[in-house]
Enzyme design. Structure first.
Site, PDB file in Angstrom:
ATOM      1  N   LEU A  49       4.504   1.129   0.598  1.00  0.00           N
ATOM      2  CA  LEU A  49       5.340   0.791  -0.550  1.00  0.00           C
ATOM      3  C   LEU A  49       6.031   2.022  -1.117  1.00  0.00           C
ATOM      4  O   LEU A  49       6.894   1.922  -1.968  1.00  0.00           O
ATOM      5  CB  LEU A  49       4.493   0.120  -1.630  1.00  0.00           C
ATOM      6  CG  LEU A  49       3.809  -1.192  -1.202  1.00  0.00           C
ATOM      7  CD1 LEU A  49       2.797  -1.631  -2.246  1.00  0.00           C
ATOM      8  CD2 LEU A  49       4.854  -2.274  -0.990  1.00  0.00           C
ATOM      9  N   ARG A  50       5.599   3.193  -0.656  1.00  0.00           N
ATOM     10  CA  ARG A  50       6.210   4.479  -1.027  1.00  0.00           C
ATOM     11  C   ARG A  50       6.037   4.836  -2.498  1.00  0.00           C
ATOM     12  O   ARG A  50       6.748   5.701  -3.014  1.00  0.00           O
ATOM     13  CB  ARG A  50       7.693   4.524  -0.653  1.00  0.00           C
ATOM     14  CG  ARG A  50       7.987   4.306   0.836  1.00  0.00           C
ATOM     15  CD  ARG A  50       7.295   5.297   1.734  1.00  0.00           C
ATOM     16  NE  ARG A  50       7.857   5.309   3.085  1.00  0.00           N
ATOM     17  CZ  ARG A  50       7.251   5.868   4.134  1.00  0.00           C
ATOM     18  NH1 ARG A  50       6.069   6.441   3.994  1.00  0.00           N
ATOM     19  NH2 ARG A  50       7.811   5.867   5.320  1.00  0.00           N
TER      20      ARG A  50
ATOM     21  N   ASP B 201       3.043  -2.488  10.083  1.00  0.00           N
ATOM     22  CA  ASP B 201       3.081  -1.022   9.974  1.00  0.00           C
ATOM     23  C   ASP B 201       4.402  -0.590   9.337  1.00  0.00           C
ATOM     24  O   ASP B 201       5.046   0.362   9.781  1.00  0.00           O
ATOM     25  CB  ASP B 201       2.873  -0.362  11.337  1.00  0.00           C
ATOM     26  CG  ASP B 201       2.391   1.079  11.195  1.00  0.00           C
ATOM     27  OD1 ASP B 201       1.981   1.461  10.083  1.00  0.00           O
ATOM     28  OD2 ASP B 201       2.445   1.823  12.188  1.00  0.00           O
TER      29      ASP B 201
END
Lengths: 325, 433
Positions: free
Chosen positions: B64-65, B306
């Site tokens: 999700l950064r 991924d």
């Protein structure tokens, strides 16, 4: 899958990025064009310049240092009357954080006609070629361990010059194949041009896994790999490889894989010895061999200029017709 | 909110149900499959004719950064992308900046996610502080904060003693450890499978033993400790064979693969496409075939996306310098459907790798369609064709090996916790009544 990025739709040379996938017709055309340049300079020793690329701007973009290769490209371009700009990118924009493609876009805006690119990463010149304007050609002057096509071509020129043809040759490539873009370009060129037996000779630590899939015969001992070959193509061993986990010492390497007069006796008596330079005397090659009768190493350098002139003129569309006049 | 979903082909992989049924949803839960409960008056009716109704997808790896890498993508953008992909529960790896190694960070992430639309977010806690592989994190505290499992993400764990201690400590609390097996030395500086393409291009390799040596170490320590270990993103035939034997021996392990590795191989990297620069690397066609076989025979338990959004600046580089990873959360379903078609796997079985099987690994109540279960549902049109393009992807990551190619199968509705979280524009409007 896209079409070959190196060719135009009608099959002419668009960029020179790698020798892999180029047809024999194109490789032969480059060698023939180079031969015509050499013939011209042999006839008229005073006339070093031809006007084929007059008004063209050629940018030497070197992201990795190499005085030697850059100089040969510069000389070749100047003999074709082109304007040459040398850029050492390490020292300029990359250190300021500019991206590779930004650098290229900026240089394109300076009315470039051709980029000669050296970069430490494989595929860098492919990436640039995908992004340049249609009138700009890219020549790969070495990308990582991947390809060094003009070196491969000048080696083919040298082989053909001394041996006449490829179809009856047995060639051994000796040394650090794993890290060598030169070896990869030589292998692709030799297999394309119909050389029936290409050998690689090296310890297992200096060969890529599955190297036989490139169409070569694998040898680990010089005593077997050099037997009856027509040409020995030596590779440079980088300083940092000489000790560590790939090789214990330069001395042990020299003992087993260094080209000495004794080992060279295993090859055919008329075998030639080549090296892309710069040489490590006493590491991969003995001085008696490097300076000996069978060495054609300095001829390679001379032919290298003509081959690079040939590539540039073909890319500029001037081609063999211009060179023959 | 009461929803009546009409006429869909209900597929519940766990029970094997595959039949046209109506589904009734109320107060966040499924209240009926087939027949409506007494006195059910829908506020909303969804006509699911021609659509498959399956449990919402459970994705075991979505980056999700957040926190720290918001220039790549934001929690909001990627949670939305996940919902667009039919994902209703996701696990996010701890390799954020800073890493998820403190309860406060995990609580903040969970709090932010909870107050946004989109799937249920399950953070994976860092196994070691700052992911440095030296000191253990407060696993029990992190578990209370919401971490269901612990992992090093892609950070190396060089010290085998730390790995042993981590397993012993996690076993104390019966907490699972997720590890992506890669020996830190054998894969050092590598960017590509040690095969024919790397040989041609001279790319620094990540040999198969980088995976198998790590799996071997992990399996020996699992035997020693009895810790519950999930092996993430296997890539090699030899690695899958080791897991097959270990499972046969009764070890408490599970494993997953990334969906791109089910389809692609090193040959797809031959033209230096940086979007095919993945970690673990795309390996040989033989390895790819072994992944498909491992899925078919049940050695592999789950398929994950991924998902790794990477901005153009980090991808528009020579292959080896480009940041690895591919956007994937919106391709998870269509690429799994593609595999099922190609391998002749029944749809209900194929969807198991995306639903109840990963839910069991994650340890959450998800992945089932039955009365009393949470109403997390994915409604997709199995025949809808669409082209992967930057404008067709909701994720901020446009880095896909499939750009320009056609997918078959597209999510039309995603229901999370009993409400419609995503509805594709242009789909037939529900007729009320």
């Amino acid at each position: 899958m896209s079409a070959n990025p190196q060719l135009t739709e009608d099959g002419r040379l668009r960029h020179l990025l790698t020798l892999e996938g180029l047809p024999a017709r194109i490789l032969t055309q480059i060698l023939d064009t180079a031969a015509s340049f050499i013939a011209v300079s042999a006839q008229e020793r005073d006339v070093k310049k031809v006007p084929l690329l007059r008004g063209k701007a050629i940018f030497n973009i070197f992201f990795e240092n190499s005085t030697r290769t850059r100089t040969t490209f510069e000389i070749a371009a100047k003999r074709l009357s082109a304007d040459v700009v040398n850029l050492n990118i390490n020292a300029s924009s990359q250190s300021k954080g500019e991206t590779l493609l930004d650098t290229v876009a900026n240089l394109s805006a300076m009315q470039a006609d051709m980029f000669i690119v050296r970069h430490a990463a494989a595929g860098a010149s492919h990436l640039i070629a995908r992004h340049v304007a249609p009138h700009i050609s890219v020549i790969n002057a070495g990308d990582g361990r991947c390809a060094h096509p003009t070196q491969g071509l000048l080696d083919m020129y040298t082989l053909r010059h001394y041996k006449g043809a490829f179809h009856n040759l047995r060639v051994a490539i000796v040394g650090d194949v794993l890290h060598s873009r030169v070896a990869r370009s030589q292998i692709h060129a030799l297999t394309t041009l119909g050389c029936p037996e290409v050998r690689v000779v090296a310890p297992r630590t200096l060969l890529p896994r599955d190297v036989q899939n490139l169409g070569v015969h694998v040898f680990h001992k010089m005593s077997e790999g050099l037997r009856d070959v027509d040409a020995v193509l030596m590779l440079r061993l980088q300083n940092e490889r000489m000790r560590g986990s790939r090789l214990p010492s330069a001395g042990e390497y020299y003992k087993h894989w260094g080209l000495t007069p004794d080992k060279l006796k295993l090859a055919r008596p008329d075998a030639i010895v080549m090296h892309p330079g710069p040489m490590n005397r006493g590491v991969e090659i003995d001085s008696a061999v490097a300076d000996g009768m069978q060495s054609v190493i300095l001829s390679q350098v001379t032919f290298g200029i003509a081959v690079r002139m040939a590539v540039m003129s073909l890319l500029a569309g001037a081609g063999a017709t211009g060179a023959q006049t | 909110m009461k929803i009546h979903i009409r006429n869909g082909r209900v597929i519940d992989p766990a029970s094997g149900l595959d039949a046209v049924r109506d589904v009734f949803v109320a107060a966040g839960h499924i209240v009926g499959v087939g027949a409506a409960p007494a006195d059910f008056h829908a506020n909303q009716v969804i006509d699911a004719g021609g659509l498959v109704i399956c449990p919402g997808l459970v994705d075991l790896s979505v980056r999700l950064r957040e926190p720290g890498l918001e220039y790549r993508a934001t929690l909001e953008s990627e949670m939305h992308a996940a919902a667009v992909g039919g994902v209703t529960s996701l696990a996010c790896p701890p390799d954020t900046d800073p890493p998820l190694d403190e309860p406060g960070l995990v609580e903040m992430l969970k709090f932010r996610a909870k107050h946004m639309p989109g799937p249920r977010v399950y953070p994976i806690g860092a196994l070691t502080r700052e992911l440095k592989g030296e000191r253990l994190t407060e696993m029990a505290e992190l578990n209370e904060a919401g971490c269901m499992a612990f992992s090093q993400a892609d950070a190396p764990l060089v010290d085998t003693q730390v790995l042993l201690r981590a397993m012993e400590y996690a076993k104390t609390f019966e907490l699972p450890i997720w590890l992506r097996p890669q020996d830190p030395h054998l894969g050092r500086e590598g960017v590509a499978h040690d095969g024919v393409v790397a040989a041609r291009h001279g790319l620094p390799p990540i040999p198969v033993p980088a995976e198998t040596v790590a799996i071997s170490t992990i399996l020996l320590l699992v035997r020693e400790t009895g810790a519950r270990v999930h092996l993430a993103r296997l890539s090699s035939r030899a690695g899958i064979e080791m897991v097959r034997r270990a499972k046969h021996d009764g070890l408490p392990i599970t494993c997953d693969v990334g969906v791109h590795h089910v389809h692609l191989s090193e040959m797809d990297t031959a033209n230096f496409d940086a979007n095919c620069h993945l970690i673990p690397p795309l390996r040989s066609q033989r390895d790819r075939d072994a992944i498909r076989k491992g899925l078919a025979d049940g050695t592999i338990d789950a398929i994950c996306s991924d998902h790794a959004p990477v901005d153009d600046d980090a991808k528009e580089l020579p292959f080896q310098e480009a940041e690895p990873g591919a956007t994937g959360v919106e391709l998870l379903l269509p690429l799994t459907l593609k595999w099922a078609r190609e391998a002749d796997i029944p749809l209900a079985r194929a969807l198991g790798y995306l639903t109840h099987q990963p839910a069991r690994i994650l340890g959450v109540d998800a992945g089932h369609i039955a009365a009393g279960r949470p109403a997390d549902l994915c409604l997709f049109d199995p025949d809808a064709a669409w082209i992967v393009s930057p404008s067709n992807l909701a994720s901020l990551g446009k880095n896909s090996p499939y750009l320009g190619l056609e997918m078959q199968g597209r999510v039309q509705y995603t229901l999370i916790d009993g409400h419609v979280d995503f509805r594709r524009d242009g789909h037939r409007q529900p007729n009320h009544g």
